[in-house]
Enzyme design. Structure first.
Site, mmCIF file in Angstrom:
data_model
loop_
_atom_site.group_PDB
_atom_site.id
_atom_site.type_symbol
_atom_site.label_atom_id
_atom_site.label_comp_id
_atom_site.label_asym_id
_atom_site.label_seq_id
_atom_site.Cartn_x
_atom_site.Cartn_y
_atom_site.Cartn_z
ATOM 1 N N HIS A 33 0.848 -1.201 0.000
ATOM 2 C CA HIS A 33 0.000 0.000 0.000
ATOM 3 C C HIS A 33 0.880 1.247 0.000
ATOM 4 O O HIS A 33 1.051 1.907 1.014
ATOM 5 C CB HIS A 33 -0.907 0.095 1.232
ATOM 6 C CG HIS A 33 -1.457 -1.201 1.707
ATOM 7 N ND1 HIS A 33 -2.058 -2.109 0.892
ATOM 8 C CD2 HIS A 33 -1.525 -1.730 2.938
ATOM 9 C CE1 HIS A 33 -2.465 -3.123 1.599
ATOM 10 N NE2 HIS A 33 -2.171 -2.936 2.846
ATOM 11 N N GLY A 34 1.466 1.579 -1.167
ATOM 12 C CA GLY A 34 2.356 2.732 -1.222
ATOM 13 C C GLY A 34 1.617 4.031 -1.069
ATOM 14 O O GLY A 34 1.263 4.666 -2.043
ATOM 15 N N THR A 35 1.365 4.404 0.153
ATOM 16 C CA THR A 35 0.608 5.614 0.390
ATOM 17 C C THR A 35 0.703 5.962 1.863
ATOM 18 O O THR A 35 1.262 5.207 2.652
ATOM 19 C CB THR A 35 -0.870 5.398 0.012
ATOM 20 O OG1 THR A 35 -1.569 6.610 0.164
ATOM 21 C CG2 THR A 35 -1.500 4.366 0.911
ATOM 22 N N THR A 36 0.194 7.137 2.204
ATOM 23 C CA THR A 36 0.007 7.474 3.614
ATOM 24 C C THR A 36 -1.389 8.032 3.758
ATOM 25 O O THR A 36 -1.711 9.061 3.157
ATOM 26 C CB THR A 36 1.001 8.562 4.068
ATOM 27 O OG1 THR A 36 2.305 8.148 3.749
ATOM 28 C CG2 THR A 36 0.871 8.801 5.555
#
Lengths: 333, 187
Positions: A33-36
């Protein structure tokens, strides 16, 4: 068992799954989940924040993605995982919630929406479907829904009471689903089946960094301003350290009146402001011999202070008879 | 990591579960309740794979309640345990097995207190004391040494490597919440 309709997991470019499709580079710990994204509850409602970088195995597919998707007037969902999956399932959830509202005459609570989403994702467990969402909403019942008449209002309230009574004879205790609590609520739903109710969640590869900032500052009694600044700071810190988060920050605030969206802010500015603050002592004020044009740098209290100083110098030098004094401030990067 | 323990006394069953809901290295919740109330006097404690625990436990919970609605009386703990085991076994060799470890604790008017241990391969055993998780390796030997069937309610001891636990006690009056155990209460 896979689902009966044609929603089989087909091959699609996994936007937002960094490196896991290449299998060559081992990750130190499961980092998907490349995110914040983050969300928390405080006295002023629910605040949801997310970055806007959509990454695809090492390249930025979209620097202006939208990771917080409104589902209905009082419910907003942050998305993490595969962008396409998240967008699809949010729309499906929105459709199901609208159908529920039409059939039953009231909005489904956030907990109910979380359960619905979790059960819809359950047949896909073990496949490559990857959705990790936090549902942030305000459960208000029918009080603030203008379309409900008084008759319907009291009828549905009686229905609530009846439901509560019937369920409490069969089960009580910690899971009282019949009772509608109004107010803010926050649920984390993941495609592996996790469904958690909480007051603070952060999801994604940048979440450890965001958690550290949030755990320090988030309390119930924050004002809206403070909460917004903490959320922005948390996303900023995560984007600073995490390669797969970045670009801008989106902020949504949910209250009893619905959700409001704050303007998207480019974190590049914040980064430059941070740099200026750090290199504050090395800031030089140059007084130049121009036609009195001042060069004004964007943002930063320190810059403003130095400009004020500059102006003082300028006025002083005008007093002393020196003509054409210019104020210019530079910073070292 | 996740930890469950149950101890049966002469007229009660004491159960405790840790409170952590974790996702790899991040602790997402530290006040998570792992006990599911099946009826007034039966508790199901469930640990294991992330979504499976809640899905399976809620499925059992709703079915036990349905039985009561249909028939007018509740399932006994023994019947509930066997029903749970049957469901777990049926799913075991399907395409979607549930990876959950369970403790079922209940009080029956006729049979008294009962504690049932079930693992993810749907092995069922009625036992005077039982535990799941890494902590089980440590506590079971202590319980072997010190357990007596006529133990009264004062003397329990747990090994802690987890921040806090939910503790509940079941006797003929029903389910009682005991004080939540944290590290501070042991210092």
């Amino acid at each position: 068992m896979p689902s009966q309709d044609s929603m089989e997991p087909t091959f699609s470019l996994p936007i937002g799954l960094p490196l896991s499709s290449s299998h060559s580079v081992p990750l130190p710990f499961p980092m998907s989940h490349g995110t914040t994204t983050l969300a928390f509850i405080f006295q002023g409602g629910v605040l949801a924040a997310a970055d806007t970088r959509s990454s695809c195995s090492g390249l930025v597919a979209c620097p202006a993605a939208q990771k917080i998707l409104p589902i209905h007037s009082h419910l907003v969902g942050t998305t993490s995982g595969t962008s396409a999956d998240c967008a699809l399932w949010k729309r499906i959830l929105a459709r199901e919630l609208r159908l529920y509202q039409l059939r039953h005459g009231r909005r489904l609570s956030t907990g109910g929406a979380a359960k619905l989403l979790s059960h819809m994702l359950q047949p896909f467990k073990g496949t490559e479907l990857c959705v990790a969402a936090t549902l942030c909403g305000w459960d208000g019942g029918e009080m603030d829904d203008n379309q409900m008449t008084d008759v319907e209002n009291s009828a549905s309230l009686n229905l609530e009471k009846a439901k509560t009574q019937c369920l409490s004879t069969a089960v009580g205790g910690q899971q009282c689903f019949g009772r509608e609590r109004s107010g803010p609520s926050l649920y984390y739903v993941c495609s592996d089946g996790t469904r958690l109710k909480g007051t603070l969640f952060s999801v994604g590869s940048g979440s450890p960094y965001a958690y550290s900032v949030l755990d320090q500052g988030v309390q119930w009694g924050l004002t809206v301003q403070e909460a917004v600044s903490i959320a922005r700071e948390a996303v900023f810190r995560a984007t600073y350290r995490d390669a797969y988060s970045g670009n801008c920050v989106d902020l949504y605030h949910i209250t009893s009146k619905g959700w409001t969206r704050r303007n998207r802010e480019d974190l590049k500015e914040e980064y430059y402001r941070e740099k200026e603050r750090q290199s504050g002592d090395s800031q030089r004020i140059m007084v130049k011999d121009f036609k009195g044009k001042a060069f004004r740098r964007m943002g930063g209290e320190f810059t403003a202070h130095s400009l004020a100083l500059c102006r003082k110098v300028q006025s002083k030098s005008l007093q002393l008879g020196v003509k054409g004094v210019d104020c210019q401030s530079t910073s070292r990067y | 990591m996740e930890y469950l323990i149950g101890i049966q006394g002469p007229d009660f069953v004491l159960v405790a579960a840790d409170n952590v809901a974790a996702s790899s290295i991040i602790q997402m919740k530290h006040d998570y309740d792992k006990m599911f109330k099946l009826s007034e006097k039966i508790l199901l404690l469930c640990v294991g794979e992330a979504g499976d625990t809640v899905q399976f436990a809620e499925y059992i919970q709703k079915n036990v309640q349905l039985y009561k609605m249909r028939n007018g009386y509740e399932l006994s703990p023994a019947a509930a345990a066997n029903f749970t085991r049957k469901n777990l076994a049926d799913y075991l060799r399907s395409r979607t097995p549930y990876h959950v470890n369970l403790l079922l604790a209940g009080y029956d008017e006729a049979d008294g207190p009962g504690l049932y241990y079930m693992d993810y391969l749907s092995a069922l055993a009625k036992a005077p004391f039982a535990a799941h998780g890494y902590g089980a390796f440590l506590t079971l030997s202590i319980l072997d040494r010190y357990y007596r069937p006529e133990m009264h309610r004062g003397g329990e001891r747990f090994i802690l490597n987890l921040p806090s636990f939910n503790v509940r006690l079941i006797d003929r009056e029903g389910i009682h919440d005991l004080e939540k155990l944290t590290l501070a209460s042991f210092l």
